[in-house]
Design a protein around this motif. Structure first.
Motif, short mmCIF file in Angstrom:
data_model
loop_
_atom_site.label_atom_id
_atom_site.label_comp_id
_atom_site.label_asym_id
_atom_site.label_seq_id
_atom_site.Cartn_x
_atom_site.Cartn_y
_atom_site.Cartn_z
N CYS A 181 0.80 -1.22 0.00
CA CYS A 181 0.00 0.00 0.00
C CYS A 181 0.84 1.28 0.00
O CYS A 181 0.42 2.28 -0.55
CB CYS A 181 -0.96 -0.02 1.18
SG CYS A 181 -2.06 -1.45 1.13
N ARG A 183 3.72 1.73 -1.50
CA ARG A 183 4.22 1.96 -2.87
C ARG A 183 3.25 1.28 -3.87
O ARG A 183 3.67 0.53 -4.73
CB ARG A 183 5.63 1.39 -3.02
CG ARG A 183 6.67 2.09 -2.15
CD ARG A 183 8.08 1.56 -2.39
NE ARG A 183 9.08 2.33 -1.64
CZ ARG A 183 9.45 2.05 -0.38
NH1 ARG A 183 8.90 1.03 0.27
NH2 ARG A 183 10.35 2.80 0.22
N CYS A 184 1.98 1.58 -3.74
CA CYS A 184 0.95 0.87 -4.51
C CYS A 184 1.17 1.02 -6.02
O CYS A 184 1.17 2.13 -6.55
CB CYS A 184 -0.44 1.39 -4.15
SG CYS A 184 -1.74 0.58 -5.12
N PRO A 185 1.35 -0.11 -6.71
CA PRO A 185 1.57 -0.05 -8.16
C PRO A 185 0.31 0.37 -8.91
O PRO A 185 0.39 0.68 -10.11
CB PRO A 185 1.97 -1.48 -8.53
CG PRO A 185 1.84 -2.31 -7.32
CD PRO A 185 1.38 -1.47 -6.17
N TYR A 186 -0.84 0.37 -8.23
CA TYR A 186 -2.09 0.75 -8.88
C TYR A 186 -2.47 2.21 -8.57
O TYR A 186 -3.55 2.66 -8.90
CB TYR A 186 -3.23 -0.18 -8.45
CG TYR A 186 -2.96 -1.62 -8.76
CD1 TYR A 186 -3.47 -2.23 -9.92
CD2 TYR A 186 -2.18 -2.41 -7.91
CE1 TYR A 186 -3.20 -3.56 -10.21
CE2 TYR A 186 -1.90 -3.73 -8.20
CZ TYR A 186 -2.42 -4.30 -9.34
OH TYR A 186 -2.14 -5.61 -9.63
N GLN A 187 -1.56 2.90 -7.89
CA GLN A 187 -1.79 4.30 -7.49
C GLN A 187 -3.10 4.47 -6.70
O GLN A 187 -3.84 5.44 -6.90
CB GLN A 187 -1.80 5.23 -8.72
CG GLN A 187 -0.42 5.73 -9.13
CD GLN A 187 0.32 4.68 -9.95
OE1 GLN A 187 -0.24 4.13 -10.89
NE2 GLN A 187 1.56 4.41 -9.59
N GLN A 188 -3.38 3.52 -5.83
CA GLN A 188 -4.58 3.61 -5.00
C GLN A 188 -4.19 3.92 -3.56
O GLN A 188 -3.00 3.97 -3.24
CB GLN A 188 -5.34 2.28 -5.04
CG GLN A 188 -5.81 1.85 -6.43
CD GLN A 188 -6.93 2.74 -6.95
OE1 GLN A 188 -7.77 3.19 -6.19
NE2 GLN A 188 -6.92 2.97 -8.26
N HIS A 189 -5.20 4.11 -2.71
CA HIS A 189 -4.95 4.31 -1.29
C HIS A 189 -5.66 3.22 -0.49
O HIS A 189 -6.77 2.83 -0.83
CB HIS A 189 -5.46 5.69 -0.85
CG HIS A 189 -4.75 6.79 -1.57
ND1 HIS A 189 -3.51 7.23 -1.20
CD2 HIS A 189 -5.10 7.50 -2.66
CE1 HIS A 189 -3.12 8.17 -2.03
NE2 HIS A 189 -4.06 8.36 -2.92
N CYS A 193 -9.31 1.79 -1.72
CA CYS A 193 -9.08 0.93 -2.90
C CYS A 193 -10.06 -0.25 -2.93
O CYS A 193 -10.75 -0.53 -1.96
CB CYS A 193 -7.65 0.43 -2.93
SG CYS A 193 -7.35 -0.92 -1.78
N CYS A 197 -4.89 -5.16 -6.30
CA CYS A 197 -3.71 -6.02 -6.32
C CYS A 197 -4.06 -7.49 -6.15
O CYS A 197 -3.23 -8.37 -6.40
CB CYS A 197 -2.73 -5.60 -5.23
SG CYS A 197 -3.45 -5.56 -3.58
N THR A 387 10.14 10.27 -4.17
CA THR A 387 10.23 9.01 -4.93
C THR A 387 10.06 7.79 -4.02
O THR A 387 9.96 6.68 -4.49
CB THR A 387 11.59 8.90 -5.63
OG1 THR A 387 12.60 8.90 -4.62
CG2 THR A 387 11.82 10.08 -6.57
N LYS A 388 10.05 8.00 -2.69
CA LYS A 388 9.97 6.91 -1.71
C LYS A 388 11.16 5.97 -1.79
O LYS A 388 11.08 4.79 -1.42
CB LYS A 388 8.65 6.13 -1.87
CG LYS A 388 7.42 7.01 -1.76
CD LYS A 388 6.15 6.22 -1.89
CE LYS A 388 4.93 7.15 -1.76
NZ LYS A 388 3.66 6.47 -1.93
#
Ligand SMILES: *Cc1c(COP(=O)(O)O)cnc(C)c1O
Length: 449
Positions: A181, A183-189, A193, A197, A387-388
């Motif tokens: 969550c 670094r979510c690859p789906y750009q969700q929260h 969400c 994933c 960039t985390k």
């Protein structure tokens, strides 16, 4: 006579430790504990923000548990648990079954978290063998999973730190990229969400369900991975698909059980019942080792047969169902009621998140995220907030902050570069403030001076 820490390193090999580190930082020898505080042999005190590896819940040397253990030690210290039984075990099994998600009706005892996992893995495997589904032999685990460090539990774990060297000894498993969550690859929260994933898990199950015995998971928080918190919806989806394909769901609540995430069991937040529920750590209030593996009537029945059919579950440990550990666990359950721990924890969790929000912690340039569920709060440190990007692991950033915090009287034990709070539930508002303030001070000392 040499000092205690000198005598220690001469004869003791400590867990999860590069022993050479002690040349610079000798082990801290603790003489006594009370509430959230630990006192070393020189009289210095430390606030135990990590519940001594996540086991303590009602404070060190909690009177009611001390009393229960000493009372029972005078009656019966231990007895063989095969064909023999005893009252604390019976009472404990009854009370745990009552508290557990519906359907979990049988309790198998062992003596730590890893053994509770081993039992679930072996039961699941043997179940499918005895049901004539001989090809169902594989276990599915999440990336970064942690389920203990004995060979079986380690096979279903994924953290290289603990397993890399042992690879040739471990049995094969399937690994699925789980929720990430931060670094979510789906750009969700994670609050909003739809557990997008989950498609990775779905794909693995759809393609291999004929060979899969069980999926093993840490509900809501992948703890050793760095307190990676993910939404209950992921578990809901997982329960649905595993049911459809005759795959067991093993819920490892060794770390998150007993109220850590706000509910008594984490599974409750997803409103699911797993086929196996593994418990340990907090179960005795942090006093004695004890492991439980709960399972369903259906699984139990697959082993229930004439002796000659050889269907029994042949697994045991010498200290199975230790009466003193059971007495401690019963006293711990009593304390949940007496102190109304779940209700009070809600207020304390709220106080903690407010304290963090108002402390300026989130504005520090190296704090990537603060996340919290119930009485678990975690700070993920990053080299670059935008960039985390993580710090290079060789710098041991978390470890350096741990050192600074100890000097300030606070015991943190970061997981890599994730600092976290997982204090005993008896922590007071004042002590919560101390914990957060000293953490910030330790970070500032390390980064800015
Ligand atoms: C600690 C832990 C284990 C292993 O328990 P031990 O008693 O240390 O063997 C297993 N699973 C999870 C999720 C844990 O946090």
């Amino acid at each position: 006579m040499n000092s205690w820490h000198e005598r220690d390193v001469r004869v003791i090999w400590h867990p999860c430790t590069q022993m050479k580190d002690h040349e610079i930082y000798p082990p801290i020898v603790i003489q006594k504990g009370k509430g959230v505080w630990l006192y070393d042999t020189s009289g210095k005190k430390y606030l135990d923000a990590i519940s001594s590896w996540w086991v303590n819940i009602f404070g060190h040397t909690r009177g009611e548990i001390v009393k229960a253990i000493s009372h029972h030690a005078k009656k019966l210290e231990h007895v063989i648990f095969s064909h023999f039984s005893h009252i604390p075990a019976i009472k404990l099994a009854e009370r745990i079954v009552e508290k557990a998600p519906p359907g979990l009706r049988k309790v198998f005892f062992s003596d730590n978290g890893s053994t509770a996992i081993e039992v679930a893995l072996k039961m699941s495997f043997q179940y499918h063998q005895q049901q004539g589904q001989n090809q169902k032999k594989l276990f599915v685990k999440l990336k970064d999973a942690y389920h203990g460090e004995t060979i079986g539990a380690l096979s279903t774990s994924d953290l290289d730190l603990y397993k890399k060297i042992f690879h040739p000894l471990l049995f094969p498993t399937l690994t699925v990229e789980g929720p990430d969550c931060f670094r979510c690859p789906y750009q969700q929260h994670r609050e909003t969400c739809q557990a997008e994933c989950f498609e990775k898990m779905e794909k693995t199950i759809l393609s291999s369900h004929n060979q899969i015995a069980a999926v093993i998971i840490e509900p809501l928080v992948q703890a050793a991975a760095g307190m990676k918190i993910y939404p209950p919806l992921y578990l809901k989806k997982l329960r649905k698909i595993t049911e459809t394909y005759n795959i067991h769901l093993i819920a490892d609540e060794v770390a998150v059980g007993f109220g850590r995430t706000g509910t008594f069991f984490a599974c409750e937040q997803a409103e699911i019942s797993p086929d196996f529920l593994c418990l340990s750590k907090g179960i005795t209030g942090g006093f004695l080792p004890l492991g439980l593996t709960l399972t369903t009537e259906d699984i139990y029945q697959a082993f229930y047969a004439e002796y000659e059919k050889q269907k029994a579950f042949m697994h045991s440990h010498s200290y199975t169902g230790n009466p003193l550990a059971c007495a401690a666990a019963l006293a711990t359950l009593d304390l949940f009621e007496k102190t109304q721990a779940l209700r009070v924890n809600k207020e304390k969790a709220f106080f903690l998140s407010n304290k963090v929000a108002s402390s300026g912690l989130l504005d520090l340039p190296m704090v990537g995220e603060y996340r919290q569920v119930g009485m678990i709060g975690a700070i993920e440190l990053v080299a670059d907030k935008k960039t985390k990007k993580p710090f290079p692991w060789q710098q041991r950033t978390g470890y350096q902050i741990y050192r600074k915090a100890l000097e300030l009287g606070l015991l943190l034990r970061p997981l890599g570069d994730v600092l976290y709070f997982m204090p005993p539930y008896v922590i007071s508002p004042k002590e919560i403030e101390f914990m957060v303030d000293k953490s910030i001070e330790a970070m500032e000392k390390f980064f800015f001076s």
